[in-house]
Design a protein around this motif. Structure first.
Motif, PDB file in Angstrom:
ATOM      1  N   MET A  75       0.856  -1.180   0.000  1.00  0.00           N
ATOM      2  CA  MET A  75       0.000   0.000   0.000  1.00  0.00           C
ATOM      3  C   MET A  75       0.898   1.237   0.000  1.00  0.00           C
ATOM      4  O   MET A  75       1.776   1.379   0.833  1.00  0.00           O
ATOM      5  CB  MET A  75      -0.914  -0.042   1.232  1.00  0.00           C
ATOM      6  CG  MET A  75      -1.912   1.060   1.269  1.00  0.00           C
ATOM      7  SD  MET A  75      -2.909   1.064   2.789  1.00  0.00           S
ATOM      8  CE  MET A  75      -4.348   0.223   2.248  1.00  0.00           C
ATOM      9  N   ALA A  76       0.663   2.125  -0.876  1.00  0.00           N
ATOM     10  CA  ALA A  76       1.469   3.337  -0.996  1.00  0.00           C
ATOM     11  C   ALA A  76       1.179   4.281   0.170  1.00  0.00           C
ATOM     12  O   ALA A  76       0.118   4.218   0.795  1.00  0.00           O
ATOM     13  CB  ALA A  76       1.195   4.019  -2.318  1.00  0.00           C
ATOM     14  N   ALA A  77       2.126   5.150   0.441  1.00  0.00           N
ATOM     15  CA  ALA A  77       1.987   6.102   1.552  1.00  0.00           C
ATOM     16  C   ALA A  77       0.766   6.991   1.356  1.00  0.00           C
ATOM     17  O   ALA A  77       0.055   7.314   2.316  1.00  0.00           O
ATOM     18  CB  ALA A  77       3.249   6.941   1.682  1.00  0.00           C
ATOM     19  N   ASP A  78       0.491   7.364   0.117  1.00  0.00           N
ATOM     20  CA  ASP A  78      -0.664   8.223  -0.179  1.00  0.00           C
ATOM     21  C   ASP A  78      -1.975   7.501   0.162  1.00  0.00           C
ATOM     22  O   ASP A  78      -2.888   8.098   0.724  1.00  0.00           O
ATOM     23  CB  ASP A  78      -0.638   8.635  -1.653  1.00  0.00           C
ATOM     24  CG  ASP A  78      -1.718   9.657  -1.976  1.00  0.00           C
ATOM     25  OD1 ASP A  78      -1.862  10.622  -1.184  1.00  0.00           O
ATOM     26  OD2 ASP A  78      -2.415   9.485  -2.983  1.00  0.00           O
ATOM     27  N   GLU A  79      -2.038   6.214  -0.153  1.00  0.00           N
ATOM     28  CA  GLU A  79      -3.248   5.441   0.147  1.00  0.00           C
ATOM     29  C   GLU A  79      -3.446   5.298   1.647  1.00  0.00           C
ATOM     30  O   GLU A  79      -4.573   5.361   2.142  1.00  0.00           O
ATOM     31  CB  GLU A  79      -3.167   4.068  -0.516  1.00  0.00           C
ATOM     32  CG  GLU A  79      -3.280   4.116  -2.016  1.00  0.00           C
ATOM     33  CD  GLU A  79      -3.077   2.757  -2.661  1.00  0.00           C
ATOM     34  OE1 GLU A  79      -2.691   1.797  -1.958  1.00  0.00           O
ATOM     35  OE2 GLU A  79      -3.315   2.655  -3.868  1.00  0.00           O
ATOM     36  N   ARG A  80      -2.339   5.096   2.390  1.00  0.00           N
ATOM     37  CA  ARG A  80      -2.445   4.989   3.856  1.00  0.00           C
ATOM     38  C   ARG A  80      -2.914   6.306   4.458  1.00  0.00           C
ATOM     39  O   ARG A  80      -3.729   6.318   5.387  1.00  0.00           O
ATOM     40  CB  ARG A  80      -1.094   4.601   4.452  1.00  0.00           C
ATOM     41  CG  ARG A  80      -0.800   3.130   4.360  1.00  0.00           C
ATOM     42  CD  ARG A  80       0.432   2.824   5.154  1.00  0.00           C
ATOM     43  NE  ARG A  80       1.564   3.495   4.516  1.00  0.00           N
ATOM     44  CZ  ARG A  80       2.618   2.876   4.039  1.00  0.00           C
ATOM     45  NH1 ARG A  80       2.733   1.585   4.152  1.00  0.00           N
ATOM     46  NH2 ARG A  80       3.582   3.554   3.458  1.00  0.00           N
ATOM     47  N   ARG A  81      -2.429   7.404   3.926  1.00  0.00           N
ATOM     48  CA  ARG A  81      -2.839   8.717   4.411  1.00  0.00           C
ATOM     49  C   ARG A  81      -4.330   8.933   4.163  1.00  0.00           C
ATOM     50  O   ARG A  81      -5.055   9.420   5.025  1.00  0.00           O
ATOM     51  CB  ARG A  81      -1.999   9.799   3.712  1.00  0.00           C
ATOM     52  CG  ARG A  81      -1.701  10.984   4.558  1.00  0.00           C
ATOM     53  CD  ARG A  81      -0.730  12.016   3.969  1.00  0.00           C
ATOM     54  NE  ARG A  81      -0.435  11.946   2.552  1.00  0.00           N
ATOM     55  CZ  ARG A  81       0.692  11.435   2.036  1.00  0.00           C
ATOM     56  NH1 ARG A  81       1.623  10.949   2.821  1.00  0.00           N
ATOM     57  NH2 ARG A  81       0.897  11.412   0.736  1.00  0.00           N
ATOM     58  N   LYS A  82      -4.788   8.554   2.965  1.00  0.00           N
ATOM     59  CA  LYS A  82      -6.212   8.703   2.631  1.00  0.00           C
ATOM     60  C   LYS A  82      -7.070   7.814   3.520  1.00  0.00           C
ATOM     61  O   LYS A  82      -8.144   8.230   3.974  1.00  0.00           O
ATOM     62  CB  LYS A  82      -6.451   8.361   1.165  1.00  0.00           C
ATOM     63  CG  LYS A  82      -5.968   9.415   0.198  1.00  0.00           C
ATOM     64  CD  LYS A  82      -6.258   9.027  -1.239  1.00  0.00           C
ATOM     65  CE  LYS A  82      -5.746  10.051  -2.216  1.00  0.00           C
ATOM     66  NZ  LYS A  82      -6.020   9.666  -3.609  1.00  0.00           N
ATOM     67  N   ALA A  83      -6.604   6.589   3.770  1.00  0.00           N
ATOM     68  CA  ALA A  83      -7.352   5.675   4.626  1.00  0.00           C
ATOM     69  C   ALA A  83      -7.429   6.223   6.046  1.00  0.00           C
ATOM     70  O   ALA A  83      -8.489   6.182   6.690  1.00  0.00           O
ATOM     71  CB  ALA A  83      -6.718   4.288   4.616  1.00  0.00           C
ATOM     72  N   GLY A  84      -6.322   6.752   6.551  1.00  0.00           N
ATOM     73  CA  GLY A  84      -6.314   7.347   7.892  1.00  0.00           C
ATOM     74  C   GLY A  84      -7.265   8.514   7.992  1.00  0.00           C
ATOM     75  O   GLY A  84      -8.005   8.657   8.969  1.00  0.00           O
ATOM     76  N   LYS A  85      -7.261   9.372   6.967  1.00  0.00           N
ATOM     77  CA  LYS A  85      -8.172  10.523   6.943  1.00  0.00           C
ATOM     78  C   LYS A  85      -9.619  10.054   6.922  1.00  0.00           C
ATOM     79  O   LYS A  85     -10.472  10.598   7.629  1.00  0.00           O
ATOM     80  CB  LYS A  85      -7.879  11.392   5.718  1.00  0.00           C
ATOM     81  CG  LYS A  85      -8.753  12.607   5.622  1.00  0.00           C
ATOM     82  CD  LYS A  85      -8.476  13.410   4.375  1.00  0.00           C
ATOM     83  CE  LYS A  85      -9.437  14.578   4.283  1.00  0.00           C
ATOM     84  NZ  LYS A  85      -9.413  15.213   2.976  1.00  0.00           N
ATOM     85  N   PHE A  86      -9.880   9.024   6.131  1.00  0.00           N
ATOM     86  CA  PHE A  86     -11.230   8.477   6.029  1.00  0.00           C
ATOM     87  C   PHE A  86     -11.735   8.025   7.399  1.00  0.00           C
ATOM     88  O   PHE A  86     -12.846   8.372   7.811  1.00  0.00           O
ATOM     89  CB  PHE A  86     -11.226   7.310   5.034  1.00  0.00           C
ATOM     90  CG  PHE A  86     -12.532   6.589   4.925  1.00  0.00           C
ATOM     91  CD1 PHE A  86     -13.611   7.156   4.283  1.00  0.00           C
ATOM     92  CD2 PHE A  86     -12.677   5.318   5.477  1.00  0.00           C
ATOM     93  CE1 PHE A  86     -14.817   6.482   4.182  1.00  0.00           C
ATOM     94  CE2 PHE A  86     -13.870   4.641   5.384  1.00  0.00           C
ATOM     95  CZ  PHE A  86     -14.947   5.226   4.733  1.00  0.00           C
TER      96      PHE A  86
END
Length: 66
Positions: free
Chosen positions: A1-12
């Motif tokens: 999982m890319a860092a950008d996807e993890r950031r988006k998931a965390g924000k979600f």
């Protein structure tokens, strides 16, 4: 999982948590009252469908015997 996807998931999930804090949850008494209403309506519709089914079955038997 890319860092950008993890950031988006965390924000979600942070946004979900924030929205859940805004929810007005029913009290225990409200919940019991709503449950009672649902049960009464379900029983009433069950009885209505049973009576309609019985009537149609009876009429169908009369038609078939003719």
């Amino acid at each position: 999982m890319a860092a950008d996807e993890r950031r988006k998931a965390g924000k979600f999930f942070r946004e979900i948590k924030a929205e859940m804090k805004k929810v007005t949850w029913p009290t225990r008494n409200d919940l019991l009252a709503y449950t009672e209403v649902v049960l009464v309506v379900v029983i009433a519709f069950t009885l209505l469908i049973f009576l309609a089914d019985s009537a149609f079955s009876y009429l169908l038997k009369l038609i078939i015997k003719s």
